[in-house]
Enzyme design. Structure first.
Site, PDB file in Angstrom:
ATOM      1  N   GLU A  64       9.853  -2.967 -36.286  1.00 15.11           N
ATOM      2  CA  GLU A  64      11.039  -2.944 -35.423  1.00 15.11           C
ATOM      3  C   GLU A  64      11.014  -1.667 -34.601  1.00 15.11           C
ATOM      4  OE1 GLU A  64      13.426  -3.742 -33.383  1.00 15.11           O
ATOM      5  OE2 GLU A  64      14.493  -4.992 -34.840  1.00 15.11           O
ATOM      6  N   ASN A  82      16.630  -4.682 -31.932  1.00 14.98           N
ATOM      7  CA  ASN A  82      16.686  -6.121 -32.227  1.00 14.98           C
ATOM      8  C   ASN A  82      15.368  -6.816 -31.883  1.00 14.98           C
ATOM      9  OD1 ASN A  82      19.363  -5.756 -32.999  1.00 14.98           O
ATOM     10  ND2 ASN A  82      20.161  -6.339 -31.003  1.00 14.98           N
ATOM     11  N   HIS A  83      14.269  -6.223 -32.315  1.00 14.23           N
ATOM     12  CA  HIS A  83      12.940  -6.729 -31.978  1.00 14.23           C
ATOM     13  C   HIS A  83      12.068  -6.952 -33.208  1.00 14.23           C
ATOM     14  CE1 HIS A  83      13.343  -4.763 -27.726  1.00 14.23           C
ATOM     15  NE2 HIS A  83      13.986  -5.906 -27.822  1.00 14.23           N
ATOM     16  N   GLY A  84      12.646  -7.452 -34.302  1.00 17.20           N
ATOM     17  CA  GLY A  84      11.861  -7.705 -35.507  1.00 17.20           C
ATOM     18  C   GLY A  84      10.643  -8.564 -35.223  1.00 17.20           C
ATOM     19  N   SER A  85       9.497  -8.178 -35.766  1.00 14.84           N
ATOM     20  CA  SER A  85       8.228  -8.824 -35.414  1.00 14.84           C
ATOM     21  C   SER A  85       7.225  -8.695 -36.553  1.00 14.84           C
ATOM     22  CB  SER A  85       7.607  -8.164 -34.160  1.00 14.84           C
ATOM     23  OG  SER A  85       8.496  -8.150 -33.075  1.00 14.84           O
TER      24      SER A  85
END
Length: 513
Positions: free
Chosen positions: A287, A444-447
């Site tokens: 994140e 807000n970029h969970g990957s």
């Protein structure tokens, strides 16, 4: 009825897959979405049709586990048709050529920039920039606001940046050196252009495509190691020849774990039978850590059309091949209009207006995880964001805040600001890294929780085509398969991943005559 393909998750990637896989009328496609399905733009509620950030209306309600200081943070994810593209800030950034270099190194040459550029061009409608980098007529409409849309304060931030040696970049989504750029947006005329609007709504009348909203998936069903369909949380079973997981970086691994795909020890402890022993499922959560640097702003002459309409990208590490920190200067906004957890309300605000520098480390070293608390599909996954477990990440966010402070002290922006509110003038530059660690926030970029990799990579869950290792008939296509974290907002990268994996599936899944 046995469907040719079931796509689990009607979000940023799932709507792409539904469109592309149903293009052949002989292939039946069922799209399952846990949240509501608003079938037309006219029927879409204003709070997700409007191009503003409202993540908590149609949201999974997830929160992270407490960090070392006891802080929990929200983990907003869209639970609605269109997924997070229906609730995010509409930033439309492509992965950089350097990101694709990393993807190609980890997963194979098909993910290199030159190979992926035609897919970017095919997906987009972007009437700006050089034709050799962009496409027209694609389902994903992208716009670029006029400088006047930014508002006086954000324009002054860019002018201050130029004085500090940060050049203007005409086209963020073209290769080139980093600097200050206007932010490309997936919005036009005040309307959010989610993948539900761009990809799904135009093809809903295809007789071979069915969309079911309010449909929570429990698990993928197997016959041996071959996927044979899905079981819903209600107990209903739906057969399929092929299943695609597109439920995002948190729910795709959760569904895989409930299905018996993951670390053998973890599955056995939960009483879940093992279909494929893949320890990488749910690991490697990545994140972008962030910090909200807030200044009291002098009132604007008029409110801006875009809150975050520009971005400054900078390299802080000496060995970085590209930028590793981004700063989004906001327009001046009324005090109290931004998330209170990160932008606290002031009892006696000096001006009644705030300007935010949203600072993020976009090449973090920290890693977290997604686990199950139980096999119950209604139970939220256990999300450990792992923010700042690598100390360098806080240092680089702090470097970004230091730069934001320099921008705030540089004219013409300095003339438009009053006091710094967060972290405040009592916090010195030397104390910033510790301050950042104690106030965790993210982009807000969970990957990368089901990351792809080459044969022999023990941490990889899927191969270069999104195929889950050790089983048949199951593909993953969403941000969870990123082989490495891109240094940009992740919506466009998730969409182009879905485009490429859909093209592979179209060739492999021959329709029945």
């Amino acid at each position: 009825m046995t469907h040719d393909v079931i796509v689990i998750g009607g979000g940023s990637a799932g709507c792409v897959l539904a469109n592309r896989l149903s293009a052949d009328p002989r292939r039946s496609v069922l799209l399952l979405e846990a949240g509501p399905d608003f079938a037309t733009t006219a029927g879409t509620p204003a709070d997700i049709k409007d191009a503003t950030y409202a993540p908590y209306t149609y949201d999974w309600g997830y929160r992270s586990v407490p960090d070392a200081f006891g802080n929990e943070v929200p983990v907003p994810r869209g639970r609605v048709i269109g997924g997070s593209s229906a609730v995010n800030v509409c930033v439309a950034m492509r992965a950089r050529p350097s990101d694709h270099d990393a993807w190609a190194a980890a997963a194979g040459p098909a993910w290199g920039y030159a190979q992926m550029l035609p897919l970017y061009q095919e997906m987009e409608h972007y009437p700006y920039g050089e034709e050799k980098y962009h496409g027209l007529g694609g389902p994903y409409r992208m716009t670029l606001g006029a400088p006047a849309d930014l508002g006086r304060h954000a324009v002054a931030a860019q002018q201050a940046g130029a004085r500090l040696g940060h050049p203007e970049v005409a086209d963020f989504n073209a290769p080139g050196a980093p600097g200050f750029a206007r932010t490309p947006l997936s919005a036009a005329d005040g309307i959010r252009l989610s993948t539900a609007i761009g990809y799904l709504n135009p093809v809903r009348d295809r007789p071979n495509l069915r969309v079911r909203g309010e449909t929570l998936v429990d698990r993928v069903l197997f016959r041996g190691t071959r996927a044979r369909g899905v079981r819903l949380a209600t107990g209903e079973e739906i057969p399929a020849r092929h299943v695609v997981l597109s439920a995002g970086a948190y729910n795709s691994p959760a569904i895989a774990l409930r299905s018996g795909i993951g670390d053998r020890g973890d599955l056995t402890a939960l009483g879940i039978g093992v279909v494929a022993d893949l320890p990488g499922v749910g690991r490697n959560l990545t994140e972008h850590p962030a910090y909200w640097n807030v200044h009291a702003a002098k009132p604007p002459e008029a409110e801006a059309r875009s809150v975050f309409g520009s971005v400054l990208s900078v390299a802080t590490g000496p060995d970085e091949p590209d930028f590793d920190v981004q700063i989004l200067p906001s327009a001046a906004v009324p005090a109290g209009s931004l998330p209170e957890q990160f932008v606290p309300r002031a009892e006696h605000h000096p001006t009644g207006w705030d300007m935010v520098f949203f600072v993020s480390c976009v090449q973090p070293r920290s890693r977290g995880s997604v686990r199950l608390s139980s096999p119950d599909p209604e139970a939220a996954p256990v999300i450990d964001l792992g923010l700042y477990t690598a100390a360098d990440d806080a240092e680089r966010v702090a470097d970004g805040v230091r730069l934001a402070r320099r921008l705030a002290r540089t004219r013409p922006l300095a003339d438009l600001l009053a006091d710094e509110r967060v972290p405040g003038p009592d916090i010195s530059d030397r104390e910033l890294a510790d301050t950042v660690r104690r106030a965790p926030a993210h982009y807000n970029h969970g990957s990368a929780t089901m990351r792809m990799g080459r044969p022999g990579d023990p941490t990889a869950v899927v191969d270069a085509d999104g195929t889950v290792r050790g089983v048949e008939g199951l593909t993953v296509a969403d941000a969870s398969v990123f082989p490495a974290m891109p240094r940009v907002a992740t919506n466009v990268p998730a969409i182009v991943v879905a485009e490429r994996i859909a093209s592979v599936l179209r060739e492999r899944l021959a329709p029945r005559d």
